[in-house]
Structures are given as C-alpha cells and as structure tokens.
Design a protein around this motif. Structure first.
Motif, PDB file in Angstrom:
ATOM      1  N   PRO A  11       4.052  30.163  -3.712  1.00 28.03           N
ATOM      2  CA  PRO A  11       5.450  29.760  -3.790  1.00 28.03           C
ATOM      3  C   PRO A  11       6.307  30.551  -2.811  1.00 28.03           C
ATOM      4  N   PRO A  12       7.458  29.968  -2.402  1.00 25.92           N
ATOM      5  CA  PRO A  12       8.306  30.683  -1.433  1.00 25.92           C
ATOM      6  C   PRO A  12       8.871  31.946  -2.045  1.00 25.92           C
ATOM      7  N   ARG A  13       9.128  32.943  -1.192  1.00 22.12           N
ATOM      8  CA  ARG A  13       9.680  34.200  -1.654  1.00 22.12           C
ATOM      9  C   ARG A  13      10.799  34.633  -0.723  1.00 22.12           C
ATOM     10  N   GLY A  14      11.605  35.569  -1.210  1.00 22.47           N
ATOM     11  CA  GLY A  14      12.670  36.091  -0.384  1.00 22.47           C
ATOM     12  C   GLY A  14      13.727  35.048  -0.073  1.00 22.47           C
ATOM     13  N   ARG A  15      14.145  35.026   1.181  1.00 28.56           N
ATOM     14  CA  ARG A  15      15.197  34.077   1.576  1.00 28.56           C
ATOM     15  C   ARG A  15      14.721  32.640   1.524  1.00 28.56           C
ATOM     16  N   ALA A  16      13.412  32.421   1.717  1.00 31.23           N
ATOM     17  CA  ALA A  16      12.883  31.060   1.591  1.00 31.23           C
ATOM     18  C   ALA A  16      13.063  30.552   0.166  1.00 31.23           C
ATOM     19  N   ALA A  17      12.863  31.430  -0.822  1.00 32.36           N
ATOM     20  CA  ALA A  17      13.068  31.034  -2.212  1.00 32.36           C
ATOM     21  C   ALA A  17      14.543  30.752  -2.481  1.00 32.36           C
ATOM     22  N   ASP A  18      15.437  31.564  -1.916  1.00 27.82           N
ATOM     23  CA  ASP A  18      16.878  31.319  -2.081  1.00 27.82           C
ATOM     24  C   ASP A  18      17.285  29.979  -1.474  1.00 27.82           C
ATOM     25  N   ALA A  19      16.748  29.691  -0.283  1.00 29.71           N
ATOM     26  CA  ALA A  19      17.063  28.412   0.354  1.00 29.71           C
ATOM     27  C   ALA A  19      16.520  27.244  -0.452  1.00 29.71           C
ATOM     28  N   ALA A  20      15.310  27.402  -1.008  1.00 29.87           N
ATOM     29  CA  ALA A  20      14.742  26.333  -1.831  1.00 29.87           C
ATOM     30  C   ALA A  20      15.574  26.100  -3.082  1.00 29.87           C
ATOM     31  N   LEU A  21      16.068  27.186  -3.697  1.00 25.97           N
ATOM     32  CA  LEU A  21      16.903  27.050  -4.887  1.00 25.97           C
ATOM     33  C   LEU A  21      18.208  26.342  -4.558  1.00 25.97           C
ATOM     34  N   ALA A  22      18.894  26.784  -3.501  1.00 23.10           N
ATOM     35  CA  ALA A  22      20.165  26.160  -3.133  1.00 23.10           C
ATOM     36  C   ALA A  22      19.979  24.704  -2.727  1.00 23.10           C
ATOM     37  N   GLY A  23      18.942  24.442  -1.900  1.00 15.88           N
ATOM     38  CA  GLY A  23      18.711  23.072  -1.459  1.00 15.88           C
ATOM     39  C   GLY A  23      18.296  22.149  -2.591  1.00 15.88           C
ATOM     40  N   GLY A  24      17.420  22.631  -3.473  1.00 16.49           N
ATOM     41  CA  GLY A  24      16.999  21.804  -4.604  1.00 16.49           C
ATOM     42  C   GLY A  24      18.149  21.483  -5.542  1.00 16.49           C
ATOM     43  N   LEU A  25      19.001  22.475  -5.796  1.00 18.41           N
ATOM     44  CA  LEU A  25      20.140  22.238  -6.679  1.00 18.41           C
ATOM     45  C   LEU A  25      21.128  21.270  -6.040  1.00 18.41           C
ATOM     46  N   PHE A  26      21.359  21.402  -4.723  1.00 19.68           N
ATOM     47  CA  PHE A  26      22.268  20.467  -4.046  1.00 19.68           C
ATOM     48  C   PHE A  26      21.731  19.039  -4.134  1.00 19.68           C
ATOM     49  N   LEU A  27      20.404  18.900  -4.030  1.00 19.04           N
ATOM     50  CA  LEU A  27      19.813  17.563  -4.130  1.00 19.04           C
ATOM     51  C   LEU A  27      20.019  16.971  -5.519  1.00 19.04           C
ATOM     52  N   ALA A  61      26.234  28.775  -2.385  1.00 19.87           N
ATOM     53  CA  ALA A  61      26.440  30.169  -2.782  1.00 19.87           C
ATOM     54  C   ALA A  61      25.181  30.765  -3.387  1.00 19.87           C
ATOM     55  N   LEU A  62      24.333  29.906  -3.974  1.00 13.16           N
ATOM     56  CA  LEU A  62      23.110  30.406  -4.591  1.00 13.16           C
ATOM     57  C   LEU A  62      22.107  30.895  -3.561  1.00 13.16           C
ATOM     58  N   TYR A  63      22.322  30.569  -2.286  1.00 17.30           N
ATOM     59  CA  TYR A  63      21.443  31.109  -1.243  1.00 17.30           C
ATOM     60  C   TYR A  63      21.543  32.628  -1.177  1.00 17.30           C
ATOM     61  N   PHE A  64      22.679  33.165  -1.629  1.00 16.52           N
ATOM     62  CA  PHE A  64      22.893  34.615  -1.603  1.00 16.52           C
ATOM     63  C   PHE A  64      22.691  35.240  -2.984  1.00 16.52           C
ATOM     64  N   SER A  65      22.120  34.487  -3.923  1.00 18.16           N
ATOM     65  CA  SER A  65      22.044  34.956  -5.311  1.00 18.16           C
ATOM     66  C   SER A  65      21.148  36.170  -5.476  1.00 18.16           C
ATOM     67  N   SER A  66      20.073  36.285  -4.685  1.00 14.32           N
ATOM     68  CA  SER A  66      19.175  37.425  -4.854  1.00 14.32           C
ATOM     69  C   SER A  66      19.726  38.678  -4.197  1.00 14.32           C
ATOM     70  N   ARG A  67      20.574  38.535  -3.167  1.00 19.96           N
ATOM     71  CA  ARG A  67      21.121  39.688  -2.465  1.00 19.96           C
ATOM     72  C   ARG A  67      22.497  40.075  -2.984  1.00 19.96           C
TER      73      ARG A  67
END
Length: 394
Positions: A11-27, A61-67
């Motif tokens: 599974p994606p980790r780090g910023r890739a995981a943040d991007a997947a979360l933001a993109g999936g939620l936007f979809l 905004a969730l793209y920055f959720s982990s940082r």
C-alpha cells in the motif's frame, strides 16, 4: 508471488498515502455532488463553481493531514461549513471532517480533535435551532456519534502505534544489552588470558634473572597491572548489564569457524544450505566474527520458522577492510518487515537485533524481499580493528 516492485508500491505510504486519501475522498464527494452539475438549477453557476472549489479545498487539505493534522482538519472543517451555508445542494462533504478528525486523533492530538468536533456540532446545532430543515435533532445526534466514533478510533490507532514503537525500542535496547554482555565476555576472556600469561612470564623472569632483564620484568609487571585494572573497570562498568543470577560463559565466543554447526542444524530441518566464501580467509576481529555468526544464525532461524523455504544460500566475502554477509532463501511464507517489526506484527526483534549488531560495529544491514523471490539479508561489517591488531611491532 507478488513482485518486489509491487510490494514496494502498495500500500502507498508517506505523501503517496496522503495523496491517495485526498484524491479518493474528492472522488467520493464529487460523485455524491454531481446533481449540482446536472438537472434543474437551484443556484447560479457562479455559486456552484465556488462550492466545488470549497470541495476541492476541504478534500485537498487532507493531503497535509499526516504532516499538519490540526491545520488540515481546521481548513477542512471551515471549508465544509462555508459549503453547507452557501450551497443549495447537500453532498457528502462532511466525510472530509470525519476523516480529518480521525487523522488528528491518530496523531495524538485528542484535545484538538475534540475542540474541532465541538465547534462543528455547535455550528450545526445553531443552524438546526434556526430552522434548518436539512438537519434535525436525530441527524444531529447521529452526527455526534460519528464524531465520537472517529475520535475514539483515532485515539486507539495512536495508542497502537505508540505501543508498537515502544516494543521496537525495547527490543533494540535488549539487543544492545545482549551485545554489550557478549562484548564484555569476549574482551574479558582475552584480558584474562593476558593477565595469566604476563603473570607466568613475570614469575619465570623472577626465578631466572638470566633469562631476561629488569626492564622486561618491569614491563611485564606493568602489563599485568594494566590488564588487571582493565578487567576491574570493565566489570564495574558493564557488570550491571548481566541478568540477575546469570553466570559468565566459559566456552570461547562463537564465530564463523563454527558456521558448520549452524548449517548442520538447518539441514536437519530439511533445508538445503550452501556456503560460499570469497576473499582471503584471514583472521577476523573477535567482534566482527561474533556479529557475523549471530547474523547468520538469526537469518537461518527466521528461514526455518517463517519462510517455508527449501534452500538457503550463505555468502561470506572479506577483503581485509570489510566483511559482507549475505543470506538468501527461496521462501514463500510471511516476510519480516524491513523495519524489524517481525513476520506477524511488531513483536519480532530478529531483524532489529541483526541491524543493531551491524550498527554497533559501524556497519549496516538491510533485509527485505529478494528480486527473484524469497528473502535476503545483507550485512557489511568493517574490519578496521583488525588492521590495528596487525600493525608491525616496534
């Protein structure tokens, strides 16, 4: 068996995981808000465009959720509040706030998560009291339940991560202590030998002065005194590391000269083991010899327990400056995580222990899936102490 490249990407980790979360939620939110783009118009197109921008801001905004979990959650909550006030089309944008609360709580910021959730509930309650027909008292109660559930799950996630880190740190500390005990035993053994030999030489010189000079006797006496003092200080410093009631070993420290015992035990389990040696045989420093033996031992143990392998290859390559140790297998079973968390969770300490041994000597160790399948452990151990031992005598 999945390829190594795929295992690294999913599974994606780090910023890739943040991007997947933001993109999936936007979809998901976009699909739930499509009716604002089709069908009869309930608001001007300019308002619709502005509201879609708010959707993008809340999800993005969730793209920055982990940082930056708290600022990200605050931005998502603010954009969501403005959206529901200005939009004539209700959509599932509230999911952004729900997910953001989870990330804040999972980061250990429980108080911030509670404050953000309370502000959102107060704003929704005020709108309900003013006659907002979209949210009634039952919906408000259910929304409160969602917020409480997400904060609770996030808090549990944070507690789990903290326990996992503590377990890994404790395993690393225990391994360092065991390494210290073994180094104590190795150094103590040789210092004891020096002490005995110098004492014997001193007695012979004292009984037969013709066999030596007074200066030699004085030097040997200094060697004896220095070795005795070194033993005393070493035991005083590291003696507390030994477990209560644990006795010091009397047998020589294990090394690669005893690798046949390891391969024999592994073959007894049905595993085919091959050993390849390259480079000069040379004499190894005791610490590097011990570390290499333990790395091979732990690797073969992991292969026998977890890998469901039929073959293991051991490669030893020394060039006088460094020793490389590689152990590969063709296993198909659970793979130990490279971080040292073990094959089934954060309880395993095998890879962590091997890595600590290599680092203690200034080397490094990597462990992970091999390109052709199976698992591979590769360690590099510097042999600098050997050069110092073999300096020409003056």
């Amino acid at each position: 068996m999945p390829s190594t490249a795929r295992s690294r990407l999913w599974p994606p980790r780090g910023r890739a995981a943040d991007a997947a979360l933001a993109g999936g939620l936007f979809l998901v939110v976009g699909l739930g808000t499509l009716r604002s783009l089709i069908g009869a118009r309930e608001e001007p197109w300019a308002v619709t465009a502005a509201n879609w921008l708010l959707i993008a801001v809340a999800c993005g905004a969730l793209y920055f959720s982990s940082r930056r979990p708290v600022p990200a959650a605050s931005a998502a909550a603010l954009a969501t509040a403005v959206y529901y006030v200005t939009s004539a089309y209700d959509g599932p944008l509230l999911l952004a706030v729900v997910v953001a609360l989870f990330t804040v709580a999972a980061a250990g910021r429980l108080h911030a998560a509670v404050v953000i959730a309370a502000l959102c509930l107060i704003g929704t309650a005020l709108g309900t009291l003013q006659g907002n027909g979209d949210v009634n008292h039952v919906a408000l109660f259910m929304l409160t339940g969602w917020f409480v559930a997400m904060i609770t799950l996030g808090g549990l996630r944070h507690s789990h991560l903290v326990r996992a880190r503590e377990t890994e740190e404790r395993a690393a500390t225990q391994e360092r202590l065991r390494i210290a005990r073994e180094l104590h035993d190795v150094v103590g053994h040789h210092l004891s030998l020096i002490n005995v030999q110098s004492a014997a030489a001193l007695r012979r010189l004292t009984k037969d002065p013709a066999a030596g000079t007074g200066q030699a006797a004085e030097a040997l006496g200094a060697v004896k005194a220095a070795s005795r003092e070194a033993l005393r200080e070493l035991r005083a410093t590291l003696g507390v590391l030994r477990d209560a009631g644990e006795e010091a070993p009397t047998a020589p420290a294990p090394g690669l000269a005893r690798i046949g015992e390891l391969t024999g035990a592994a073959r007894a389990t049905g595993l085919t083991v091959t050993v390849h040696r390259t480079g000069g045989p040379g004499r190894l420093p005791v610490e590097a010899d011990l570390a290499a033996y333990r790395i091979v031992q732990e690797s073969l143990t992991n292969v026998a327990r977890h890998a469901r392998a039929t073959r293991a290859d051991i490669r030893l390559d020394g060039d006088g400056h460094r020793l490389t140790v590689s152990v590969t297998d063709d296993g198909r079973g659970p793979v130990t995580d490279p971080a040292g968390t073990g094959p089934t969770g954060p309880t395993g300490s095998g890879v962590t222990g091997m890595r600590e041994r290599a680092r203690a000597l200034g080397g490094d160790l990597t462990a992970g899936p091999a390109p052709g399948g199976g698992f591979a452990v590769h360690a590099t151990l510097p042999l600098a102490p050997l050069a110092a031992q073999e300096e020409p005598r003056r």
